[in-house]
Design a protein around this motif. Structure first.
Motif, PDB file in Angstrom:
ATOM      1  N   LEU A   1     -30.996  -1.528 -35.288  1.00  0.00           N
ATOM      2  CA  LEU A   1     -31.909  -2.499 -34.613  1.00  0.00           C
ATOM      3  C   LEU A   1     -33.349  -2.520 -35.116  1.00  0.00           C
ATOM      4  N   LEU A   2     -34.053  -1.201 -34.282  1.00  0.00           N
ATOM      5  CA  LEU A   2     -35.085  -0.831 -34.839  1.00  0.00           C
ATOM      6  C   LEU A   2     -35.175   0.175 -36.045  1.00  0.00           C
ATOM      7  N   VAL A   3     -36.512  -0.509 -35.772  1.00  0.00           N
ATOM      8  CA  VAL A   3     -37.542   0.692 -37.137  1.00  0.00           C
ATOM      9  C   VAL A   3     -38.347   2.049 -36.765  1.00  0.00           C
ATOM     10  N   THR A   4     -38.918   0.770 -36.373  1.00  0.00           N
ATOM     11  CA  THR A   4     -40.775   1.530 -35.711  1.00  0.00           C
ATOM     12  C   THR A   4     -41.155   0.460 -34.667  1.00  0.00           C
ATOM     13  N   GLY A   5     -42.133   1.583 -34.362  1.00  0.00           N
ATOM     14  CA  GLY A   5     -43.012   1.072 -33.461  1.00  0.00           C
ATOM     15  C   GLY A   5     -44.069   1.446 -32.424  1.00  0.00           C
ATOM     16  N   THR A   6     -44.719   0.770 -31.793  1.00  0.00           N
ATOM     17  CA  THR A   6     -46.390   1.486 -31.304  1.00  0.00           C
ATOM     18  C   THR A   6     -45.946   2.229 -30.237  1.00  0.00           C
ATOM     19  N   ARG A   7     -47.281   2.920 -30.015  1.00  0.00           N
ATOM     20  CA  ARG A   7     -47.448   3.684 -28.791  1.00  0.00           C
ATOM     21  C   ARG A   7     -47.373   3.249 -27.047  1.00  0.00           C
ATOM     22  N   VAL A   8     -46.656   3.553 -26.440  1.00  0.00           N
ATOM     23  CA  VAL A   8     -46.566   3.306 -25.201  1.00  0.00           C
ATOM     24  C   VAL A   8     -48.056   3.308 -24.702  1.00  0.00           C
ATOM     25  N   GLY A   9     -48.071   2.328 -23.764  1.00  0.00           N
ATOM     26  CA  GLY A   9     -49.662   2.653 -23.006  1.00  0.00           C
ATOM     27  C   GLY A   9     -50.828   2.483 -23.999  1.00  0.00           C
TER      28      GLY A   9
ATOM     29  N   LEU B   1     -47.695  -3.979 -23.802  1.00  0.00           N
ATOM     30  CA  LEU B   1     -47.618  -5.082 -24.693  1.00  0.00           C
ATOM     31  C   LEU B   1     -47.337  -4.316 -26.239  1.00  0.00           C
ATOM     32  N   TYR B   2     -45.916  -4.410 -26.230  1.00  0.00           N
ATOM     33  CA  TYR B   2     -45.616  -2.975 -27.507  1.00  0.00           C
ATOM     34  C   TYR B   2     -44.979  -4.313 -29.227  1.00  0.00           C
ATOM     35  N   ALA B   3     -45.256  -4.070 -30.015  1.00  0.00           N
ATOM     36  CA  ALA B   3     -45.216  -4.549 -31.105  1.00  0.00           C
ATOM     37  C   ALA B   3     -44.468  -3.471 -31.929  1.00  0.00           C
ATOM     38  N   CYS B   4     -43.426  -4.030 -32.545  1.00  0.00           N
ATOM     39  CA  CYS B   4     -42.437  -3.434 -32.842  1.00  0.00           C
ATOM     40  C   CYS B   4     -41.218  -4.377 -33.874  1.00  0.00           C
ATOM     41  N   TYR B   5     -40.528  -3.354 -35.164  1.00  0.00           N
ATOM     42  CA  TYR B   5     -40.363  -4.076 -36.273  1.00  0.00           C
ATOM     43  C   TYR B   5     -39.069  -3.243 -36.755  1.00  0.00           C
ATOM     44  N   GLY B   6     -38.097  -4.122 -36.684  1.00  0.00           N
ATOM     45  CA  GLY B   6     -36.625  -4.163 -36.655  1.00  0.00           C
ATOM     46  C   GLY B   6     -36.079  -5.086 -37.683  1.00  0.00           C
ATOM     47  N   LEU B   7     -34.194  -4.884 -37.440  1.00  0.00           N
ATOM     48  CA  LEU B   7     -33.491  -5.842 -37.883  1.00  0.00           C
ATOM     49  C   LEU B   7     -31.965  -5.649 -38.049  1.00  0.00           C
ATOM     50  N   ALA B   8     -31.062  -6.519 -37.798  1.00  0.00           N
ATOM     51  CA  ALA B   8     -29.514  -5.735 -37.874  1.00  0.00           C
ATOM     52  C   ALA B   8     -29.144  -4.803 -38.691  1.00  0.00           C
ATOM     53  N   GLU B   9     -30.042  -4.997 -40.012  1.00  0.00           N
ATOM     54  CA  GLU B   9     -29.384  -3.809 -41.373  1.00  0.00           C
ATOM     55  C   GLU B   9     -29.459  -3.089 -41.482  1.00  0.00           C
ATOM     56  N   ALA B  10     -30.480  -2.468 -39.524  1.00  0.00           N
ATOM     57  CA  ALA B  10     -30.661  -1.205 -39.419  1.00  0.00           C
ATOM     58  C   ALA B  10     -30.062  -0.923 -38.093  1.00  0.00           C
TER      59      ALA B  10
END
Length: 582
Positions: free
Chosen positions: A333-341, A322-331
């Motif tokens: 897509l992806l800006v930040t994300g958590t650690r896998v696993g 379960l991986y939480a992330c933040y992004g938006l079209a103006e970037a």
């Protein structure tokens, strides 16, 4: 696989796969029974892209805009990439189906007016195209091409030259969750940068198999699900959004049957799986292949992650996926994300302090989920939206995004481009930055998103985030549908008043005595729950059908449009609080 963000374009990477692994499956499209409907190898894809590019250049010039009105299916992929190969600016958009949908027609007309396309690529019967031209007359005089014609008409010479990385690849229209959509200008270099950011953040490699149902013209569906396999040489398994909406178990079965390693959706989709899938639908399900289940595009709820993990861990789900992330079209897509696993970090903060813009850890209060941290020279700043002064950690402000590889602005809108993409903090040294319009804070280097600036409800000098009110209202009564609640404020008699719109089941909508009684019970439950949890008096509760709550193509509630519909009197059942009531 040694992948770097210095690769020139996505198309150069596709050519590598065509040469090295021509018979490997690039894409699989599934039908409603989660069976293979169509596949496409890298060789198939490469040839189709060349054919589309040559046919486009027979009528268009590099720099022209091609509006893509394509339904879900594998036609979209070679058409989109063919535009990129030809130097034609692709404009993915939502087909207005049905054409009776006022919201979809308004959105499409706004996009057409903004980008003024030179061509429209569609895959629909002539009668449907005639209906679209009728409701969007601005497109009547534009060249229309069918996807079949572009992909099958023989061409003499392939287009060998690859586009300049600094040229515009496509226009990515924003979701329109708070305003009418705007066209984000995405150069090839920005697209490559974000694909590499996704690879690095989610630890993808050649074994990648993405599984997705999100619309292919949506930034999360397009960048995260469709295009990332081309960047890595993996496989994309795609299904129609309606397949998931009608039966959420199909998404999980697609992951199970085809060994999906990465998939994702907005928060509401995880809620739908937890609440609507019956045990009898998933006997034999195996989710053990899933390494990343990303949750983004709207605030991530701790309760959602916990419930999804508990429900599907017995079916092989590693809750560390379960991986939480933040992004938006103006970037892009992806800006930040958590650690896998590793499960995303959670903190509990004092609600009253948060309403005043400060972050104070507490034993009780609001639980927030981290959206992770930036990678590969992406920068995140928290800035006072009024003074542009950078704020210390644990203070709420606007999220600003810096570093290389960002989109360059909004199409044909220099004023909005300058305000959004050329922001400079007062301290200097960092910039230009992109203003997200989102509120959040940094805690121990990780980003926590608290809401949208435009959506914040201010009462008594305190900030109330609408998603918190919506979560409370959604849990208040069993008849309220998941992801079908919107809260916002209106000004009445110079005072800001709170309105909650809830989408409820059919039994609450009729004119019968039972329907009236159920609506009354829902109203009482919503008001009591919001008053208890937030200390807010809800001035009006609107009961409507779930489909009447305006949403973006990815399922996010459009509070701005919901507010406009409310003010226009478009909702049938409203229950205003009497002013003389205590």
């Amino acid at each position: 696989m040694a992948t770097t963000s210095r690769a020139s374009t996505l198309l150069s990477r596709l050519r590598e796969h065509v040469e090295r692994r021509p018979t490997a499956t690039a894409y699989t499209f599934l039908d409603d029974d989660v069976e293979v409907q169509r596949t496409m190898t890298f060789a198939d894809l490469g040839a189709a892209v060349q054919t589309v590019a040559a046919n486009l250049l027979a009528r268009l010039r590099p720099g022209d805009r091609a509006l893509l009105l394509l339904p879900e299916g594998l036609d979209f992929v070679p058409i989109f990439l063919g535009c990129l190969q030809a130097g034609v600016i692709a404009v993915p958009a939502y087909p207005p189906s049905p054409v009776q949908s006022r919201l979809r027609v308004e959105t499409l007309r706004a996009i057409v007016k903004d980008c003024q396309p030179d061509a429209v690529v569609a895959s629909a019967p002539e009668d449907v195209i005639a209906e679209i031209k009728d409701v969007v007359p601005e497109m009547a005089g534009v060249w229309w091409a069918s996807s079949d014609t572009l992909t099958t008409t023989p061409v003499d010479d392939p287009i060998e030259e690859l586009p300049d990385p600094e040229r515009i690849a496509f226009l990515q229209y924003t979701s329109g969750s708070t305003s009418m959509p705007k066209g984000v200008v995405v150069p090839h270099a920005a697209l490559v940068h974000n694909e590499e950011l996704i690879r690095k953040s989610m630890e993808h490699d050649e074994d990648l198999t993405t599984v997705g149902w999100l619309p292919l013209f949506h930034d999360m569906g397009l960048i995260g699900i469709v295009l990332n396999p081309i960047w890595l040489g993996g496989q994309g398994v795609l299904m129609a959004p309606r397949s998931f909406i009608k039966r959420p178990a199909r998404w999980l079965w697609a992951i199970s049957r085809y060994g999906g390693t990465t998939s994702g959706a907005p928060n509401f989709a995880f809620d739908m799986c937890t609440r609507r899938i019956r045990d009898s639908e998933i006997e034999g399900l195996d989710l053990s292949s899933l390494r990343v289940a990303f949750n983004g595009a709207e605030p991530v709820r701790a309760q959602t992650l916990h419930a999804f993990g508990r429900r599907f861990a017995p079916y092989g789900l590693d809750t560390g996926a379960l991986y939480a992330c933040y992004g938006l079209a103006e970037a892009t897509l992806l800006v930040t994300g958590t650690r896998v696993g590793t499960k995303p970090q959670e903190i509990i903060v004092d609600t009253d302090a948060l309403q005043h813009g400060k972050v104070v850890l507490s034993q009780t209060g609001r639980t927030l989920v981290s959206s992770g941290f930036p990678r590969i020279d992406r920068e995140v700043l928290i800035v006072d939206p009024d003074t542009h002064e950078p704020l210390d950690s644990d203070h709420v402000g606007e999220i600003w995004i810096g570093g290389p590889g960002l989109p360059t602005g909004y199409w044909g809108n220099p004023g909005a481009s300058n305000r959004t993409f050329a922001a400079e903090p007062t301290t200097g040294g960092t910039g230009p930055c992109m203003r997200s319009g989102d509120l959040g804070f940094l805690h121990r280097g990780e980003l926590y998103v608290t809401g949208r600036i435009k959506d914040v409800i201010i009462l008594g000098g305190k900030n109330h985030y609408p998603q918190d009110i919506e979560d409370t209202a959604e849990e208040a009564h069993a008849s309220i549908r998941t992801g079908c609640v919107a809260s916002f404020s209106v000004v009445d008699d110079d005072a800001e008043r709170v309105v909650v719109v809830v989408g409820a089941g059919g039994a609450a909508l009729g004119s019968s005595e039972a329907g009236t009684r159920k609506r009354g019970n829902i109203v009482k439950a919503v008001r009591a729950a919001v008053a208890t949890d937030h200390g807010i008096t809800v001035d009006d509760v609107v009961i409507t059908g779930p489909n009447a709550v305006p949403k973006t193509s990815s399922g996010k509630v459009q509070r701005g449009r919901c507010r406009a519909a409310y003010l226009a009197g478009e909702f049938a059942h409203t229950e205003k609080r009497q002013k003389e009531s205590p």
